[in-house]
Design an enzyme around this catalytic site. Structure first.
Site, PDB file in Angstrom:
ATOM      1  N   LYS A  52       1.174  -1.431   0.288  1.00  0.00           N
ATOM      2  CA  LYS A  52       0.716  -0.014   0.430  1.00  0.00           C
ATOM      3  C   LYS A  52       0.561   1.050  -0.052  1.00  0.00           C
ATOM      4  CE  LYS A  52      -3.792  -3.059   2.500  1.00  0.00           C
ATOM      5  NZ  LYS A  52      -4.507  -3.098   3.314  1.00  0.00           N
ATOM      6  N   GLN A 100      -4.533  -1.471   9.764  1.00  0.00           N
ATOM      7  CA  GLN A 100      -4.813  -3.227   9.261  1.00  0.00           C
ATOM      8  C   GLN A 100      -5.337  -4.317   9.761  1.00  0.00           C
ATOM      9  OE1 GLN A 100      -3.505  -3.828   5.764  1.00  0.00           O
ATOM     10  NE2 GLN A 100      -4.126  -5.933   6.143  1.00  0.00           N
ATOM     11  N   ASP A 123     -11.324   2.276   3.395  1.00  0.00           N
ATOM     12  CA  ASP A 123     -11.576   1.008   3.577  1.00  0.00           C
ATOM     13  C   ASP A 123     -12.894   0.700   3.771  1.00  0.00           C
ATOM     14  OD1 ASP A 123      -9.306  -0.530   3.580  1.00  0.00           O
ATOM     15  OD2 ASP A 123      -8.661  -1.223   5.685  1.00  0.00           O
TER      16      ASP A 123
END
Ligand code: NAP
Length: 292
Positions: A52, A100, A123
């Site tokens: 990322k 995460q 997200d």
């Protein structure tokens, strides 16, 4: 049969984003800024976060990595993580951030997700974004299913009136994908399958578009796929492979060699859905920055 090139499509999307950002920066705007919180040292999570950050560089974004240690003897407290989220929520220089997953089991993941400001939830896991998306309002869409829909679009694969069968009903892939494919404008007829589904093989054989997102290597066999079907393989299970330096390889949920000859389109693993997930996270970050 066409092999869908997720790696190239993701590179195209990142190049498009980079061009938009470069033009805005040249005009005096600051670049988009994505932050990531990483807890502990899970191998998969380390790789995803590193990828990322690399993608941020390719897009001309700023990135920040906030790391926390957590061990059995010194577990990270939920309060410390919530404080970090509040700081990012309030930071005007951060457009979006991710925590995460998975988190250590002593931390309540849902509580963490709900602490994120929905306007920075790139997200797309916060219930506000999930709800807005479900009723067709602008929202951040979870990156993996959004990447699948984008692949279908860019390969001109028709969805209207087509029967899409999804195996797996997780909150991050199967369920949001069902919503996206059933949305007005995409117009697929969706069947969402799971471990309690009866006659799964028979349902799969009736799919124009078959999406495997269950995390079981080579689960979808040739007898489950109709001639000419579009097959999207989301699975990424690490299986031991002594011939690799890492000691493992990624296996999809589709028995690729047997299934591919029957398909009109198929995604490989790796190089299919995986790279698109990161590209769509970049697209969500651009969207967050655009809105500010
Ligand atoms: P998950 O949370 O592990 O859930 C798996 C789903 O599959 C559940 O809904 C489960 O049903 C269903 N399932 C399991 N065994 C089944 C069976 N025998 N028949 C029918 N359904 C079955 O799933 P996930 O997090 O979405 O992950 C799925 C896979 O995608 C994993 O390999 C993961 O690594 C991969 N993934 C890849 C990306 C990417 O970027 N490429 C992103 C996310 C996930 P129940 O609900 O009934 O238990």
């Amino acid at each position: 049969m066409t092999v869908i090139d997720g790696k190239q499509t993701a590179a195209d999307i990142k190049a498009e984003i980079a061009a938009t950002v470069a033009a805005a920066v040249a005009a005096g705007r600051r670049a988009p800024h994505l932050a990531a919180i990483l807890v502990g040292h899970d191998g998969g999570s380390e790789t995803y976060v590193a990828n990322k950050i690399k993608a941020c560089e390719a897009c001309g974004f700023r990135s920040s990595l906030i790391r926390f240690e957590s061990t059995d003897t010194e577990p990270l407290s939920e309060g410390t993580l919530l404080d970090a989220i509040r700081t990012l929520n309030a930071d005007p220089d951060v457009d979006g951030f991710i925590v995460q997953l998975p988190l250590p089991s002593h931390i309540d993941e849902q509580k963490i997700i709900e602490a994120i400001d929905p306007a920075k939830d790139v997200d797309g896991f916060h219930p506000v974004n999930v709800g807005r998306h479900a009723i067709g309002l602008p929202s951040f869409r979870p990156a993996t299913p959004a990447g699948i829909v984008e692949l279908l679009k860019r390969y001109n694969i028709p969805t209207a009136g087509r029967h899409a069968v999804i195996i797996g009903r997780s909150n991050i892939v199967g369920k949001p994908l069902a919503t996206m494919l059933a949305q007005k404008g995409v117009d697929a007829t969706v069947t969402l399958c799971h471990s309690r589904t009866r006659n799964l093989a028979e349902i799969c054989r009736r799919a124009d578009i078959l999406v495997a997102a269950l995390g079981r290597p080579a689960f979808v066999t040739a007898d489950m796929v109709a001639d000419g079907a579009v097959v999207i393989d989301v699975g990424t299970t690490r299986v031991a492979d002594a011939s690799r330096k890492s000691g493992f390889r990624l296996s999809g949920d589709v028995d690729y060699n047997a299934v591919a000859p029957k398909c009109s389109f198929i995604t490989p693993v790796p190089g299919g859905v995986g790279p698109m997930t990161i590209a769509m996270l970049m697209a969500n970050t651009l969207q967050a920055w655009n809105k500010r």
